[in-house]
Design a protein around this motif. Structure first.
Motif, PDB file in Angstrom:
ATOM      1  N   SER A 260       0.826  -1.183   0.000  1.00  0.00           N
ATOM      2  CA  SER A 260       0.000   0.000   0.000  1.00  0.00           C
ATOM      3  C   SER A 260       0.867   1.241   0.000  1.00  0.00           C
ATOM      4  O   SER A 260       1.882   1.308   0.688  1.00  0.00           O
ATOM      5  CB  SER A 260      -0.892  -0.019   1.255  1.00  0.00           C
ATOM      6  OG  SER A 260      -1.531   1.197   1.384  1.00  0.00           O
ATOM      7  N   ARG A 261       0.436   2.229  -0.811  1.00  0.00           N
ATOM      8  CA  ARG A 261       1.226   3.448  -0.864  1.00  0.00           C
ATOM      9  C   ARG A 261       0.955   4.334   0.336  1.00  0.00           C
ATOM     10  O   ARG A 261       1.774   5.169   0.677  1.00  0.00           O
ATOM     11  CB  ARG A 261       0.889   4.230  -2.135  1.00  0.00           C
ATOM     12  CG  ARG A 261       1.484   3.550  -3.356  1.00  0.00           C
ATOM     13  CD  ARG A 261       1.142   4.305  -4.589  1.00  0.00           C
ATOM     14  NE  ARG A 261       1.690   3.595  -5.724  1.00  0.00           N
ATOM     15  CZ  ARG A 261       1.489   3.940  -6.984  1.00  0.00           C
ATOM     16  NH1 ARG A 261       0.744   4.989  -7.249  1.00  0.00           N
ATOM     17  NH2 ARG A 261       2.008   3.261  -7.960  1.00  0.00           N
ATOM     18  N   ARG A 262      -0.212   4.123   0.891  1.00  0.00           N
ATOM     19  CA  ARG A 262      -0.534   4.975   2.035  1.00  0.00           C
ATOM     20  C   ARG A 262       0.240   4.496   3.258  1.00  0.00           C
ATOM     21  O   ARG A 262       0.401   3.293   3.474  1.00  0.00           O
ATOM     22  CB  ARG A 262      -2.028   4.912   2.348  1.00  0.00           C
ATOM     23  CG  ARG A 262      -2.838   5.780   1.418  1.00  0.00           C
ATOM     24  CD  ARG A 262      -4.294   5.601   1.716  1.00  0.00           C
ATOM     25  NE  ARG A 262      -4.739   4.263   1.359  1.00  0.00           N
ATOM     26  CZ  ARG A 262      -5.995   3.867   1.466  1.00  0.00           C
ATOM     27  NH1 ARG A 262      -6.895   4.683   1.942  1.00  0.00           N
ATOM     28  NH2 ARG A 262      -6.336   2.666   1.131  1.00  0.00           N
ATOM     29  N   ALA A 263       0.683   5.442   3.992  1.00  0.00           N
ATOM     30  CA  ALA A 263       1.414   5.075   5.192  1.00  0.00           C
ATOM     31  C   ALA A 263       0.441   4.489   6.206  1.00  0.00           C
ATOM     32  O   ALA A 263      -0.702   4.917   6.294  1.00  0.00           O
ATOM     33  CB  ALA A 263       2.077   6.309   5.778  1.00  0.00           C
ATOM     34  N   GLY A 264       0.936   3.506   6.931  1.00  0.00           N
ATOM     35  CA  GLY A 264       0.087   2.921   7.960  1.00  0.00           C
ATOM     36  C   GLY A 264      -0.120   3.917   9.073  1.00  0.00           C
ATOM     37  O   GLY A 264       0.597   4.910   9.190  1.00  0.00           O
ATOM     38  N   PRO A 265      -1.076   3.666   9.899  1.00  0.00           N
ATOM     39  CA  PRO A 265      -1.327   4.579  10.997  1.00  0.00           C
ATOM     40  C   PRO A 265      -0.159   4.584  11.970  1.00  0.00           C
ATOM     41  O   PRO A 265       0.583   3.611  12.081  1.00  0.00           O
ATOM     42  CB  PRO A 265      -2.590   4.001  11.636  1.00  0.00           C
ATOM     43  CG  PRO A 265      -2.637   2.580  11.199  1.00  0.00           C
ATOM     44  CD  PRO A 265      -1.957   2.527   9.882  1.00  0.00           C
ATOM     45  N   ARG A 266       0.039   5.704  12.608  1.00  0.00           N
ATOM     46  CA  ARG A 266       1.136   5.820  13.588  1.00  0.00           C
ATOM     47  C   ARG A 266       0.810   4.994  14.810  1.00  0.00           C
ATOM     48  O   ARG A 266      -0.072   5.337  15.585  1.00  0.00           O
ATOM     49  CB  ARG A 266       1.296   7.286  14.002  1.00  0.00           C
ATOM     50  CG  ARG A 266       1.898   8.135  12.936  1.00  0.00           C
ATOM     51  CD  ARG A 266       3.422   8.111  13.019  1.00  0.00           C
ATOM     52  NE  ARG A 266       3.991   8.643  11.811  1.00  0.00           N
ATOM     53  CZ  ARG A 266       5.190   8.319  11.367  1.00  0.00           C
ATOM     54  NH1 ARG A 266       5.919   7.429  12.002  1.00  0.00           N
ATOM     55  NH2 ARG A 266       5.674   8.861  10.284  1.00  0.00           N
ATOM     56  N   LEU A 267       1.425   3.889  14.904  1.00  0.00           N
ATOM     57  CA  LEU A 267       1.170   3.032  16.049  1.00  0.00           C
ATOM     58  C   LEU A 267       2.430   2.935  16.884  1.00  0.00           C
ATOM     59  O   LEU A 267       3.315   3.779  16.788  1.00  0.00           O
ATOM     60  CB  LEU A 267       0.716   1.651  15.558  1.00  0.00           C
ATOM     61  CG  LEU A 267      -0.612   1.650  14.793  1.00  0.00           C
ATOM     62  CD1 LEU A 267      -0.820   0.344  14.096  1.00  0.00           C
ATOM     63  CD2 LEU A 267      -1.761   1.973  15.723  1.00  0.00           C
ATOM     64  N   LEU A 268       2.503   1.914  17.670  1.00  0.00           N
ATOM     65  CA  LEU A 268       3.670   1.732  18.519  1.00  0.00           C
ATOM     66  C   LEU A 268       4.929   1.548  17.694  1.00  0.00           C
ATOM     67  O   LEU A 268       4.879   1.072  16.559  1.00  0.00           O
ATOM     68  CB  LEU A 268       3.463   0.488  19.387  1.00  0.00           C
ATOM     69  CG  LEU A 268       2.341   0.556  20.430  1.00  0.00           C
ATOM     70  CD1 LEU A 268       2.144  -0.818  21.026  1.00  0.00           C
ATOM     71  CD2 LEU A 268       2.709   1.566  21.488  1.00  0.00           C
ATOM     72  N   GLY A 269       6.024   1.873  18.279  1.00  0.00           N
ATOM     73  CA  GLY A 269       7.280   1.613  17.595  1.00  0.00           C
ATOM     74  C   GLY A 269       7.745   0.203  17.876  1.00  0.00           C
ATOM     75  O   GLY A 269       7.046  -0.592  18.514  1.00  0.00           O
ATOM     76  N   GLY A 270       8.916  -0.188  17.435  1.00  0.00           N
ATOM     77  CA  GLY A 270       9.489  -1.488  17.708  1.00  0.00           C
ATOM     78  C   GLY A 270       8.785  -2.593  16.963  1.00  0.00           C
ATOM     79  O   GLY A 270       8.010  -2.362  16.028  1.00  0.00           O
ATOM     80  N   ALA A 271       9.085  -3.830  17.410  1.00  0.00           N
ATOM     81  CA  ALA A 271       8.549  -4.991  16.707  1.00  0.00           C
ATOM     82  C   ALA A 271       7.029  -5.044  16.786  1.00  0.00           C
ATOM     83  O   ALA A 271       6.350  -5.347  15.796  1.00  0.00           O
ATOM     84  CB  ALA A 271       9.152  -6.248  17.320  1.00  0.00           C
TER      85      ALA A 271
ATOM     86  N   ALA B 192      -1.974  -2.252   7.324  1.00  0.00           N
ATOM     87  CA  ALA B 192      -1.749  -1.908   5.923  1.00  0.00           C
ATOM     88  C   ALA B 192      -2.814  -2.526   5.018  1.00  0.00           C
ATOM     89  O   ALA B 192      -3.141  -1.986   3.973  1.00  0.00           O
ATOM     90  CB  ALA B 192      -0.363  -2.379   5.499  1.00  0.00           C
ATOM     91  N   ARG B 193      -3.314  -3.673   5.395  1.00  0.00           N
ATOM     92  CA  ARG B 193      -4.360  -4.332   4.602  1.00  0.00           C
ATOM     93  C   ARG B 193      -5.703  -4.102   5.292  1.00  0.00           C
ATOM     94  O   ARG B 193      -6.145  -4.912   6.111  1.00  0.00           O
ATOM     95  CB  ARG B 193      -4.076  -5.836   4.507  1.00  0.00           C
ATOM     96  CG  ARG B 193      -2.872  -6.179   3.664  1.00  0.00           C
ATOM     97  CD  ARG B 193      -3.151  -5.860   2.214  1.00  0.00           C
ATOM     98  NE  ARG B 193      -2.099  -6.367   1.350  1.00  0.00           N
ATOM     99  CZ  ARG B 193      -2.045  -6.131   0.044  1.00  0.00           C
ATOM    100  NH1 ARG B 193      -2.973  -5.380  -0.530  1.00  0.00           N
ATOM    101  NH2 ARG B 193      -1.078  -6.628  -0.683  1.00  0.00           N
TER     102      ARG B 193
END
Lengths: 494, 756
Positions: free
Chosen positions: B386-397, B407-408
């Motif tokens: 997906s070209r759209r950036a995913g939502p800003r969620l937690l960092g790390g793994a 993303a989907r």
């Protein structure tokens, strides 16, 4: 030449017309005119008009079967219409639950409409005369007779009484579940009671009609001699709503045996109830002076005037009439004047009957005797039957009262005759009876008779009345009033 | 044939994926099989048993009368095809096998139609030592045909009888759900022993020609029955209603739940199929590029799906049916109903066809849509993220995993829907279990809201209300009255000074609640017996001889006194009979200390008594229900697990290169697991609140409404139940993440990098 041809043509025309007429009277249509009859073949409690009609069955108890020939007479019988003012305070309807026959019928409000549709059906049969064998009305009331006579005469009939609209125990608001209330009880017919009060048009009989008297024509509820007390009750504004089983029963009658007392149609018990303060909870009704009870003289005079037949100024309503050329009808008055539902044949009537029978014999006429009560069950009726037994010209004694179809042979040294009892219009099967008297090969006669369904159908008041009459547990269905097939449509050889 | 062979080859090429799809379909099939088995078996159980037992259309009960008297009246009724007569009495106990009962119900049956079905042994003959026992008694005490039971009167009289048959009659629930066992003895047999009083009858069984016109027959029966005391009519529909009230709440809830499960299974299948197509977009693009028509591609995909669905669906449905069959049959036995037997095969076959059809359609439709665009776009779209950036969620793994899942969005939504529905279903299960518990202990669930009664004068109501833990208290007047027009018909008047629904709340069947002083709500049974509709008037004669007239404004489903009951205000009754006796009905506050309230009542000089539920107290019955719930719960857990594994596996396949890079960069087993935990966590974070909301605002109320309107059944899950469910969901998500992570880990890193 032309004149001769005209004469020949005229003679030919006359011959053809005579042949047509002869064929008609010779009974080309020997079966019942209807091609169907009402029956509950699947036993679900719903009468449906289905074919074929029951055929005439030969009954040879009195004479062997012979080919029917020329028609001598064609007439119909209407009996026990019980046209009634169902809103009257002078009908103790609560007695119905104790088994007092005829105190209340679910379909009683539609009795004028049923009579009207019976008239229509009888007219379709095209009789030469109609005999009304008593109990034309229910309870000797003037307004009941008004309605009945208007129905027979034709034109607008107004069944309502009291205040406008229906007011009585069949209202949906009545909490008493032992009365059928069409607004709430199954089968539901919302608004039926209101419809039953609306004026309707009766076709009226198109041929002469001949009345005889029944106990309900003269007596209150067919039991009680009208009195000042009953007249006041009928025209008053209080009606018995509930019988109080504990306190106000006639003297000596306990709550436990009230049903035994009344189940037997005890005239004294009913009379005592009627002839005293109303024994239970009452309700207010709109008083109506048209509900007054008629005296026997008044009733007979009105019947005579309306029909044009009957004795003028006589104490009894016995008279003779011509059903057709060569066929004599004798109307016997078997209604008691002293109360009680049973019939009576008085000594003075025997003299009149003997005289009329002798007259018919000398004239070589066939005779049919009409009365409300069956002669064999009337007090003194044996004397009447003994007189009939002596006459070879007597074909049948025809009556009503029993609310049940029945045809029995009466054997006698002079050849015997048929005792024909016809079911009522008020109860199941709500049928009139058609008759054709025809000559048979060998010089005898055959009386062909069959039941005629009234013309009310579907959701008309008369159509609904037929269905309700069929359902009624105190009515003609469980009592077997329709009789056997041999009691309904038959060819009675004589 | 070639196409089939090719499809089999394709399946063999990816056994893991095929197996995963098969497991999903089998899980949905199992759910479907359970739902169909439960809903068909329970939904048709009464009709089946009624038909087999030749249950009468109308059951008339009355005080004992001579049979001739009753017969003469029945003969007058319209629409009656046949009739039979019995005398039923309960004075004598019975023992046999492993059990005994101080009182049993004996039916003295006469020759003619019986109204019960013989399910073992034979029917009664004219012998004087024979008895037919009900199936519940046979099962509970282990008494079979050929063995003996002994009738024992309180005066020591004992009569051994030989059991010749076992019968089922669905006009009542089975022993021990019914509190007295039922036995049938022959009138002709007893006559030989010259028993007294057997000539009388108190029950008439009527079969009608047209059941649609039973009401017409009843109208006439009311009139014909005048003079016979205590006349009561129960129609076949009425019997069904009574059974429904006794146990049908539970049945209807289960049937309703099955329907919900059915919808859930269909949704899951559709989502699963769609995900599968998404996974195969690249292949679809290649096929199109090779010149396959759209129809050909769709047919190919459908065939692949059908090859998986046909065996997996059959297996799942069979499994579900087998698992549910036992508990369902036991429940039916408890209700004196019969299992469907082979008749169940039809609905199961239909469900199977539907399952395979849903899988094929759910596969074909997205393929059809996917093949609509240009082939190049399809090929590109299959590979491009997906070209759209995913939502800003937690960092790390964990954050990476969440971003991967997010993303989907389509897939995420599908998975959330499935998990949310499963969560809602799980909550519903817990709420049901709680309800069953309350049905056993709490009268409030079946219409009575007061929990305690006490013999106290009406003027003490204020003092009782003042007790801590008491929400309301009022005198409850109970009058055994008679219908004024048919004094033999007895009815119970229950009255409170004010609104009775605060204390007793039988479900309204028709009309409205009684509000005025002279208004009444009638039990449906009473209204039927007396022919009183809404708007009619009830005329009741009180024991004092006084009469009250009450306007009927509503009809209610009432269990008490076989529905021969009316609820009204106390005013008119007290006006007519001022000395009426009453008991104090006490409604407790939620979480009130019952013992403290009872102590308070004792302090006022009363002996408190617990108001009991009007429904079953059979632990066995509730045990059967619990096992049914367990079956459904296990299946539901499987559905959750499958949905999560499916979603995570899909993500893992798509993100193989990324995961491989991560592993190549030194991420260990724990880090990979954290990635998938993050993906699963996002799904759970969205699905859990959605599920809770769904249960509270939709499923719970719908199932309650579908179930029965007798009582206001609350099927909202408690906070504790919600917490347990969410925790279970988190655990399932963790298990799925760990499982998928381990699978990925078994793969060489280089395989993923090569794909990149």
């Amino acid at each position: 030449m032309r004149a001769g041809l005209a004469v020949v043509l005229l003679l030919g025309l006359i011959t053809v017309l005579a042949t047509i007429q002869g064929c008609a009277r010779a009974g080309m249509d020997q079966e019942p005119a209807a091609d169907a009859t009402y029956a509950d073949r699947d036993g679900d409690g719903v009468l449906a008009r289905e074919g074929p009609a029951e055929p005439l069955r030969d009954r040879t108890d009195l004479a062997p079967a012979a080919r029917p020939g020329r028609e001598l007479a064609r007439f119909a019988q209407i009996t026990d219409a019980h046209v009634q003012d169902e809103e009257t305070p002078a009908q103790l309807k609560v007695l119905d639950r104790f088994g007092v026959s005829g105190s209340f019928r679910p379909q009683e409000a539609m009795s004028p409409q049923v009579l009207g549709e019976a008239v229509r059906a009888v007219n379709a049969f095209r009789p030469e005369a109609v005999v009304v064998t008593g109990d034309l009305i229910q309870s000797a009331q003037a307004n009941e007779l008004d309605q009945a006579l208007a129905t027979l005469a034709g034109g607008t009939v107004r069944p309502d009484s009291g205040a406008g609209g229906y007011s009585g125990p069949q209202a949906g608001s009545n909490p008493d579940p032992l009365f059928y209330r069409p607004d709430v009880d199954a089968p539901r017919f919302p608004g039926l009671m209101a419809r039953a009060q609306e004026p309707f048009t009766s076709p009226g009989l198109r041929v002469p009609w001949f009345p005889t008297l029944g106990n309900h024509d003269l007596l209150v509820q067919g039991e009680v001699v009208p009195s000042g007390r009953t007249r006041a009750l009928a025209t008053g504004d209080r009606a018995l709503a509930e019988l109080d089983p504990n306190e106000r029963l006639p003297d000596g009658v306990e709550a436990d045996n009230v049903d035994e007392l009344l189940a037997g149609g005890d005239a004294e018990g009913v009379e005592e109830l009627l002839d005293r303060e109303l024994p239970g909870r009452t309700r207010r009704v709109a008083a109506d002076p048209r509900r007054r009870h008629l005296s026997p003289d008044e009733l007979m005079e009105r019947l005579r005037q309306a029909s044009g037949h009957g004795p003028r100024g006589a104490a009894l309503f016995d008279y003779a009439f011509d059903l057709a050329p060569g066929v004599r009808g004798l109307a016997l008055d078997t209604a008691r004047r002293d109360g009680g539902p049973g019939g009576v044949f008085r000594p003075e009537q025997a003299r009149w009957l003997a005289r009329e029978l002798g007259r018919a014999r000398r004239a070589g006429e066939w005779v049919l005797v009409f009365s409300h009560h069956p002669l064999e069950r009337a007090e003194g009726g044996a004397r009447a039957l003994a007189l009939l037994d002596q006459e070879p010209g007597v074909v049948a004694a025809v009556n009503g009262h029993m609310h049940r179809n029945s045809i029995r042979p009466r054997r006698s040294a002079s050849g015997g005759y048929w005792l024909v009892t016809t079911a009522s219009l008020i109860e199941h099967p709500q049928q009139a009876r058609a008759f054709r008297l025809v000559e048979t090969a060998g010089g005898g006669v055959a009386l062909e008779t069959w039941s005629i369904d009234h013309a009310g159908a579907g959701d008309t008041p008369a159509g609904i009345a037929r269905q309700l009459a069929f359902l009624d547990v105190h009515g003609g269905r469980p009592a077997g009033s329709a009789g056997s097939r041999l009691d309904r449509n038959a060819r009675l050889f004589r | 044939m070639l196409a089939l062979r090719a499809a089999l080859v394709r399946l063999r090429a990816r056994p893991g994926r095929a197996l995963l799809a098969a497991v999903g379909i089998a899980a949905a099939g199992a759910m479907l099989g359970t739902a169909v088995t439960l809903s068909y078996g329970l939904g048709t159980g009464f009709d089946r048993a009624a038909a087999r037992a030749d249950l009468p259309d109308v059951l008339v009960r009355f005080d004992a009368e001579r049979i001739e008297e009753v017969e003469s009246r029945v003969r007058r009724l319209p629409n009656v095809e046949a009739s039979a007569y019995r005398q039923s009495f309960t004075g004598i106990g019975v023992s046999g096998g492993s059990g005994s009962a101080p009182r049993a119900t004996y039916e003295i049956v006469r020759e003619g139609r019986r109204g019960y079905a013989i399910v073992a042994g034979r029917d009664l003959r004219r012998a004087d030592d024979e008895v037919v026992i009900e199936r519940g008694l046979s099962r509970e005490w282990g008494v079979d045909p050929g063995e003996e039971v002994v009738l024992r009167s309180p005066r020591g009289f004992a009569l051994p009888l030989k059991v010749v048959g076992v019968a089922v009659a669905p006009d009542n629930v089975a022993y021990p759900l019914a509190n007295k066992p039922r036995l049938y003895v022959s009138y002709e047999g007893l006559k030989q022993r010259r028993f007294e009083d057997i000539e009388l009858v108190n029950t008439a069984l009527l079969w009608v020609n047209d059941p649609e016109r039973t009401d017409v027959t009843l109208t006439q029966a009311r009139v014909a029955g005048f003079g016979i005391s205590n006349l009561r009519f129960v129609t076949r529909d009425g019997i069904r209603l009574l059974l429904d009230q006794a146990a049908g709440i539970v049945i209807a809830l289960l049937v309703a739940f099955s329907l919900v499960a059915l919808g859930s299974a269909a949704l899951m299948l559709a989502a699963s199929a769609q995900a599968e197509v998404q996974r195969r977009l690249e292949t679809i693009g290649v096929l199109r590029a090779l010149g396959f028509t759209r129809t050909g591609v769709v047919a190919r995909a459908s065939l692949d799906a059908a090859l998986v669905a046909v065996p997996a669906g059959a297996l799942g449905i069979a499994l579900g049916a087998l698992v549910a069959l036992g508990p369902s049959a036991r429940l039916l036995e408890t209700l004196n109903e019969l299992p469907p037997g082979r008749a169940l095969l039809g609905p199961l076959a239909l469900a199977y066809l539907g399952l395979v059809g849903v899988v094929c359609i759910a596969t074909a439709w997205p393929v059809w849509r996917a093949t609509a665009g240009p082939v190049a776009g399809l090929l590109r779209g299959a590979e491009l993220p997906s070209r759209r950036a995913g939502p800003r969620l937690l960092g790390g793994a964990v954050g990476l995993g969440a971003r991967m899942a997010a993303a989907r969005r389509g897939r995420l939504a599908g998975t959330v829907v499935v998990l949310g529905t499963s969560t809602a279903v799980a909550l519903l299960l817990l709420a049901l279990a709680g309800l069953f518990e309350r049905l056993q202990n709490d009268p409030g669930t079946v219409g009575k809201r007061y929990a305690i009664t006490a013999r106290l004068p009406p003027e003490d109501a204020g003092a009782v209300r003042a007790l801590p833990g008491v929400r309301d208290a009022a005198p409850r007047y109970v009058v055994e009255a008679a219908d004024s027009f048919r004094l033999g018909t007895r009815l119970r008047l229950v009255a409170y000074p004010g609104d009775h629904t605060a204390f007793e709340n039988p479900a309204l069947a028709e009309g409205r609640r009684a509000r005025g002083a002279a208004e009444a709500e009638l039990g449906v049974g009473l209204a039927s017996a007396l022919g009183i509709p809404v708007g009619g008037t009830l005329a009741a004669q009180l024991p004092s001889g006084a009469e009250v007239r009450l306007r009927v404004v509503g009809l209610v489903h009432a269990l008490e006194n076989e529905g021969q009951i009316a609820y009204t205000r106390a005013g008119p009754l007290l006006d007519a009979s001022p000395g009426l006796d009453s008991t104090m009905a006490v409604v407790l506050r939620p979480n009130a200390d019952r013992a403290a309230v009872e102590r308070g009542l004792r302090g006022l000089g009363a002996v408190p008594e617990a108001a009991s539920g009007a429904t079953t107290r059979s632990l066995g019955f509730l045990g059967v229900l619990a096992s049914l719930l367990r079956v459904v719960a296990v299946l539901n857990g499987l559905v959750c697990l499958y949905a999560l594994v499916q979603a995570l596996a899909l993500t893992a396949v798509e993100r193989r290169p990324s995961i491989a890079v991560l592993r190549a960069a030194g991420a260990g087993r724990g880090d990979v697991a954290l990635v998938f935990l993050g993906a699963a966590g996002l799904v759970v974070a969205l699905a859990a609140p959605a599920g809770v909301l769904l249960e509270r605002v939709a499923l719970g109320p719908i199932v309650s409404r579908l179930a029965i309107d007798y009582a206001a059944l609350s099927l909202a899950a408690t906070p504790a139940q919600t917490a347990v469910t969410v925790l279970a969901l988190v655990l399932v998500a963790g298990a799925a993440a760990v499982w998928v992570g381990r699978r990925i880990e078994r793969e060489p890193i280089v395989a993923g990098l090569r794909e990149e």
